[in-house]
Design an enzyme around this catalytic site. Sequence first.
Site, PDB file in Angstrom:
ATOM      1  N   SER A  52      21.608  29.913  15.437  1.00 20.46           N
ATOM      2  CA  SER A  52      22.482  30.564  16.406  1.00 20.46           C
ATOM      3  C   SER A  52      23.822  30.959  15.764  1.00 20.46           C
ATOM      4  CB  SER A  52      22.667  29.665  17.624  1.00 20.46           C
ATOM      5  OG  SER A  52      23.272  30.371  18.693  1.00 20.46           O
ATOM      6  N   ASP A  72      17.265  32.521  15.247  1.00 17.05           N
ATOM      7  CA  ASP A  72      17.769  33.172  16.450  1.00 17.05           C
ATOM      8  C   ASP A  72      19.297  33.290  16.423  1.00 17.05           C
ATOM      9  OD1 ASP A  72      16.742  34.554  18.670  1.00 17.05           O
ATOM     10  OD2 ASP A  72      17.519  33.047  20.034  1.00 17.05           O
ATOM     11  N   HIS A  95      15.526  30.184  23.068  1.00 13.84           N
ATOM     12  CA  HIS A  95      16.495  30.200  21.966  1.00 13.84           C
ATOM     13  C   HIS A  95      16.113  29.170  20.894  1.00 13.84           C
ATOM     14  CE1 HIS A  95      20.222  31.350  20.150  1.00 13.84           C
ATOM     15  NE2 HIS A  95      20.893  30.246  20.457  1.00 13.84           N
TER      16      HIS A  95
END
Length: 461
Positions: free
Chosen positions: A157, A181, A251
């Site tokens: 992330s 991601d 996610h």
Amino acid sequence: MLKLCLFICLIHWVKSDEEKKCPEFTDLNIGNALSGTELQVQLLLYTRENPNCSERLIENNVTASEYLNNSKKIVFVIHGFRPTGSPPAWLGDIKELLLSSEDINLIIVDWNRGATTVNYITAVENCRKVAEILKNYVDQMLVDGASLDSVYMIGVSLGAHIAGFVGQKYNGKLGRITGLDPAGPSFTRQPPEGRLDRTDAQFVDVIHSDSDALGFKKPLGTIDFYPNGGMDQPGCPQTVFSGLQYFKCDHQRSVFLFLSSLKGECDIITYPCDSYLDYKRGKCVDCQAYQPMSCPVLGYHADRWKKLLIPKTSPTKAYFDTSDRHPFCMYNYILDITTWNKNIRRGFIKVKITDYAGNTVESEMNSEASTFQQYKRVKVLTGFYQDLDKISKISLTFSTKTLLSPKHKLRILQMSLKSLNNPERLQLCRYDFVLMENIELTFKPIPCPERGYMKRELLVT
């Protein structure tokens, strides 16, 4: 006197115990998130010599490390935004799996103080500060004999963009960056220098698993992987009533897919393609152009795949489908059909296969509707959660999925079924049969003849 001696011994024992205590990842809570945290970064080093007890690297004296070996690969794992303050659930698994896969220096980058906040923008602003601190550590490692080629950063992330910022500071000479991601909010409209980019390392691979919400949609790497199209992941909640899992499941799937590649239970094979729709239509399942590595695999070993025919400046997108749980692998087949209906038919074909032991599996993929025209070949991509080696029977069901129209027939001139995961297996064929709509037809296939021989037979008939 005896009491004094025992007291001194007790103090010495307590002090020794404290010295041996292992540094741990910062554990915070929602209260810390609400009040906010000041940025602090600690680097926790694990190696095969200290797999269970980390060594905290000293920021301005990395060479004092007892376990750091700069002649080995140096792998950094960088987490992202932590709105609840707890350590990432995957942290223990990624540590154990990376160390078991390769003899490396594994460095867990703990910036939980700075990432734990309800104000996402604050965490975003801290990313460049974390990157600057990491550069200071890497600089010292380079002075002590490390090579940029051996530096590999895995960022989750926001952590993916932190890795990108570090890579920019070394003009893209880092060995590799993996973005799991990469965060979308606050980065979607940023230019390459404001986010992770394929120029930030020699090889940049990215897994996009939540590109319609928390993740980044556009390609960012040398190769970008889009599981199940890159958005909704199988097995994840579909409604907000599922609580926190609804927001984080898609996610986090990128991390669990990466972990699956380290466990080695099966290779997740992917297919370079312009779009998910083209992949679903079976247009991108021939990877001969990418020999000798064939189709790229997802995860830790993605860097074994090298592009030969695609210019370096052109990013590659790869699509694939997964199951809804670990190890996430799908066993894909191409159903190649030539029909001889005079009228055009549009519909779906469901596939079931049975082996000689009687085990049966049914296709799990939601394929796109196919258009069947006279003497035109149609490829249907189909996949199974379980791999059956020796197929004894194939069952096909044709459906238009319309309730009011009359039932249709699909006249098959020839059919073949080919394993994509194991292309060395025999390709199976069947000729001249009719599928009645919504009625399953089961038959015993035969090995397909060589392609040239098949063409000659069709010309004769």
